[in-house]
Design a protein around this motif. Structure first.
Motif, PDB file in Angstrom:
ATOM      1  N   ASP A 131       0.852  -1.191   0.000  1.00 34.35           N
ATOM      2  CA  ASP A 131       0.000   0.000   0.000  1.00 34.35           C
ATOM      3  C   ASP A 131       0.890   1.244   0.000  1.00 34.35           C
ATOM      4  O   ASP A 131       1.612   1.494   0.968  1.00 34.35           O
ATOM      5  N   ASP A 132       0.855   2.007  -1.082  1.00 37.21           N
ATOM      6  CA  ASP A 132       1.648   3.248  -1.210  1.00 37.21           C
ATOM      7  C   ASP A 132       3.146   2.999  -1.355  1.00 37.21           C
ATOM      8  O   ASP A 132       3.969   3.827  -0.956  1.00 37.21           O
ATOM      9  N   LEU A 133       3.533   1.879  -1.934  1.00 35.42           N
ATOM     10  CA  LEU A 133       4.952   1.590  -2.149  1.00 35.42           C
ATOM     11  C   LEU A 133       5.398   2.173  -3.488  1.00 35.42           C
ATOM     12  O   LEU A 133       4.736   1.962  -4.513  1.00 35.42           O
ATOM     13  N   GLY A 134       6.511   2.898  -3.485  1.00 41.33           N
ATOM     14  CA  GLY A 134       6.993   3.541  -4.693  1.00 41.33           C
ATOM     15  C   GLY A 134       7.707   2.601  -5.644  1.00 41.33           C
ATOM     16  O   GLY A 134       8.231   1.555  -5.236  1.00 41.33           O
ATOM     17  N   TYR A 135       7.757   2.982  -6.907  1.00 41.60           N
ATOM     18  CA  TYR A 135       8.405   2.193  -7.958  1.00 41.60           C
ATOM     19  C   TYR A 135       9.871   1.912  -7.626  1.00 41.60           C
ATOM     20  O   TYR A 135      10.404   0.867  -7.972  1.00 41.60           O
ATOM     21  N   GLY A 136      10.508   2.834  -6.914  1.00 43.82           N
ATOM     22  CA  GLY A 136      11.916   2.671  -6.579  1.00 43.82           C
ATOM     23  C   GLY A 136      12.178   2.296  -5.140  1.00 43.82           C
ATOM     24  O   GLY A 136      13.278   2.525  -4.632  1.00 43.82           O
ATOM     25  N   ASP A 137      11.193   1.687  -4.468  1.00 39.21           N
ATOM     26  CA  ASP A 137      11.330   1.407  -3.035  1.00 39.21           C
ATOM     27  C   ASP A 137      11.753  -0.015  -2.707  1.00 39.21           C
ATOM     28  O   ASP A 137      11.727  -0.408  -1.532  1.00 39.21           O
ATOM     29  N   VAL A 138      12.106  -0.807  -3.709  1.00 41.59           N
ATOM     30  CA  VAL A 138      12.628  -2.157  -3.456  1.00 41.59           C
ATOM     31  C   VAL A 138      13.940  -2.329  -4.213  1.00 41.59           C
ATOM     32  O   VAL A 138      14.196  -1.650  -5.220  1.00 41.59           O
ATOM     33  N   GLY A 139      14.753  -3.252  -3.745  1.00 35.36           N
ATOM     34  CA  GLY A 139      16.092  -3.397  -4.291  1.00 35.36           C
ATOM     35  C   GLY A 139      16.132  -3.719  -5.765  1.00 35.36           C
ATOM     36  O   GLY A 139      16.929  -3.138  -6.522  1.00 35.36           O
TER      37      GLY A 139
ATOM     38  N   ILE B 136      19.093   1.386  -0.339  1.00 35.25           N
ATOM     39  CA  ILE B 136      19.062   1.479   1.121  1.00 35.25           C
ATOM     40  C   ILE B 136      18.178   0.411   1.741  1.00 35.25           C
ATOM     41  O   ILE B 136      18.613  -0.327   2.638  1.00 35.25           O
ATOM     42  N   ILE B 137      16.937   0.320   1.294  1.00 37.21           N
ATOM     43  CA  ILE B 137      15.989  -0.610   1.904  1.00 37.21           C
ATOM     44  C   ILE B 137      16.335  -2.045   1.516  1.00 37.21           C
ATOM     45  O   ILE B 137      16.518  -2.357   0.334  1.00 37.21           O
ATOM     46  N   GLU B 138      16.401  -2.908   2.502  1.00 39.70           N
ATOM     47  CA  GLU B 138      16.676  -4.314   2.246  1.00 39.70           C
ATOM     48  C   GLU B 138      15.364  -5.062   1.989  1.00 39.70           C
ATOM     49  O   GLU B 138      14.505  -5.142   2.864  1.00 39.70           O
ATOM     50  N   THR B 139      15.234  -5.585   0.777  1.00 42.22           N
ATOM     51  CA  THR B 139      14.028  -6.337   0.399  1.00 42.22           C
ATOM     52  C   THR B 139      14.443  -7.655  -0.261  1.00 42.22           C
ATOM     53  O   THR B 139      14.114  -7.914  -1.421  1.00 42.22           O
ATOM     54  N   PRO B 140      15.173  -8.508   0.443  1.00 39.97           N
ATOM     55  CA  PRO B 140      15.715  -9.720  -0.185  1.00 39.97           C
ATOM     56  C   PRO B 140      14.661 -10.687  -0.705  1.00 39.97           C
ATOM     57  O   PRO B 140      14.908 -11.407  -1.690  1.00 39.97           O
TER      58      PRO B 140
END
Length: 492
Positions: free
Chosen positions: A40-48, A54-58
């Motif tokens: 919900d409200d996650l940006g296009y560039g918010d995952v690795g 920066i954000i760890e999304t393995p």
């Protein structure tokens, strides 16, 4: 003569087999389990895997590595409730009366006439479960508003809107229609726990299932375990807490995917992860350079970080650049099952199955996105954005939606200019004329279906405020009757 007869008979049998294959693409055990996860409200560039450093999304990244990432996958709208309606129904949300996010105690809801993903799967003998943020009605206690039960789901744990008071120990979940009160834990952990419990409790585990997991994260009000918060503390409270919240959601996704693998469900499961719309225009959120954000029709508001995995069909770290949308899920399900549509309502999507095979998707009609003041349409590399005429004081909101005309245009070439920096509406008059005809026809198609709502909170306060900046503070406005609210809206 006998030879001719044998050849004719053979050709007939071949043609009949072809028809049967087309009408029933998958049968029995070949039917895949279908898992759709959405942030919900996650940006296009918010995952690795979409460029975040920066954000760890393995776990999301691993899905992309095992399967495919989609570089041009579009949501159903730039805000939550309409976008979810677009995925569930395959129709642009203004067709089914969902114009903005549905506020608590609103009369607005996804109507019974809409055929949902779950209802399609039920027709094919699937078990169906929903867990997370529903966003498609205003009141779970209002018996006139369909809950997930009435929209095809066997079992569900859901909130009608955002987690209250935050993601920590939320108090507004309902389980199969029963209010749960405070639930200890964090939203993503709670819905994952319940989803795994549901999978484990199914009586016929050989049956295929549809599992929809719509997370509340990272929509505000944020909350996550301290160890995640501390991990990003150096980035400051606003950005750091957001990073931590996304990381925690990814951790819960990992727990869920580990369970899927442990239960030997992975090999025949089509797994999707996406987001409902772009991010807030706030520190820490990223569109990876795309223009705009939540509540805008530019790419940053609509293009979502989408990954899929399906063993033997979507695998090998593919990158799929085909333009696909939330509206495509319903037509894809029909295509997957070899089904005819379950009603005659116009759909705004097309089957995405060809794109999964590296082929181009053929669209009979182009998807259309309609917002509170603008509309947009994409045709291959070209994107047009139309600005509607202003709301006229004294006109009902319903009349405005039904009759408003487009008065200004922007034109972009997404292939050459994916960041929408150069408006070509004046430099390419011929293409503008072509795109204007397309978008105006699609807008008229949507306007034919707009139906008025009778009751409270058809529009949430912030939208009302847009149409009338002079409305009183929310605490006073919310006490007005629906008629007084409507009158206030018309006095811009």
């Amino acid at each position: 003569m006998k030879t001719k007869f044998k050849i004719s008979k053979l050709l007939f049998l071949i043609s009949m087999c072809t028809v049967c294959l087309c009408c029933n693409k998958i049968t029995g055990q070949e039917k895949p389990n279908i898992i759709i996860m959405m942030a919900d409200d996650l940006g296009y560039g918010d995952v690795g895997c979409f460029g975040n450093k920066i954000i760890e999304t393995p776990n999301i990244d691993q899905l992309a590595s095992d399967g495919a990432k989609f570089t041009q996958f579009y949501s159903g709208h730039y805000t939550c409730s309409p976008s979810r309606a677009g995925m569930m129904s395959g129709r642009t949300p203004y067709r089914n009366g969902i114009y903005a996010f549905i506020a608590d105690n609103s009369v607005v809801h996804l109507k019974d006439k809409e055929v949902t993903l779950a209802e399609i799967c039920k027709k094919q003998g699937y078990d169906t479960g929903f867990f997370g943020k529903w966003g498609l009605n205003g009141n779970m206690d209002d018996k006139t508003q369909p809950t997930p039960s009435q929209q095809g789901f066997d079992s569900w744990l859901a909130t009608n809107n955002n987690a209250i008071p935050s993601h920590k120990n939320p108090t507004n979940f309902y389980f199969n229609g029963k209010a749960m009160g405070e639930m200890k834990g964090y939203s993503s952990q709670i819905v994952v726990d319940k989803a795994m419990q549901w999978l484990g409790s199914r009586k016929e585990k050989t049956k295929p299932f549809l599992l929809v997991l719509w997370f509340h994260e990272p929509h505000t009000k944020l909350a996550q375990p301290d160890k995640f918060t501390q991990k990003y503390a150096k980035y400051g409270k606003i950005a750091g807490e957001y990073y931590a919240n996304v990381d925690h959601m990814d951790h819960q996704i990992g727990r869920f995917l580990d369970y899927v693998k442990k239960e030997n469900l992975e090999d025949n499961s089509w797994i999707t992860f996406t987001s409902d719309n772009g991010p807030l225009n706030r520190e820490g959120r990223s569109t990876n350079g795309l223009r705009g954000y939540k509540a805008r029709l530019y790419e940053g508001g609509l293009r979502e970080p989408t990954v899929m995995y399906w063993k033997g069909k979507i695998e090998g770290a593919k990158v799929i650049d085909e333009q696909l949308t939330f509206f495509d899920f319903v037509p894809t399900f029909y295509d997957l099952f070899g089904m005819e549509p379950m009603n005659n309502e116009p759909l705004d999507g097309a089957s995405m199955l060809p794109a999964l095979e590296g082929e181009k998707v053929e669209r009979k009609t182009l998807p259309i996105w309609v917002g509170r003041w603008k509309t947009t349409l994409i045709n291959d590399e070209w994107k047009i954005i139309g600005k509607f005429e202003d709301f006229v004081p004294g006109t009902s909101y319903n009349d405005y939606l039904t009759n408003r005309k487009i008065v200004r245009y922007e034109l972009f070439n997404l292939k050459k200019d994916p960041y929408e920096t150069q408006d070509l509406s004046k430099a390419n008059i011929d293409k503008l004329k072509e795109m204007k005809l397309l978008i105006e026809e699609r807008v008229r198609s949507v306007q034919k279906e707009i139906v008025p709502w009778n009751g409270q909170w058809v529009l949430p306060y912030d939208v009302v405020k847009y149409y009338n900046p002079n409305v009183p503070p929310y605490s006073e406005f919310s006490k007005l009757s629906p008629e007084e609210q409507d009158l206030m809206k018309s006095k811009q």
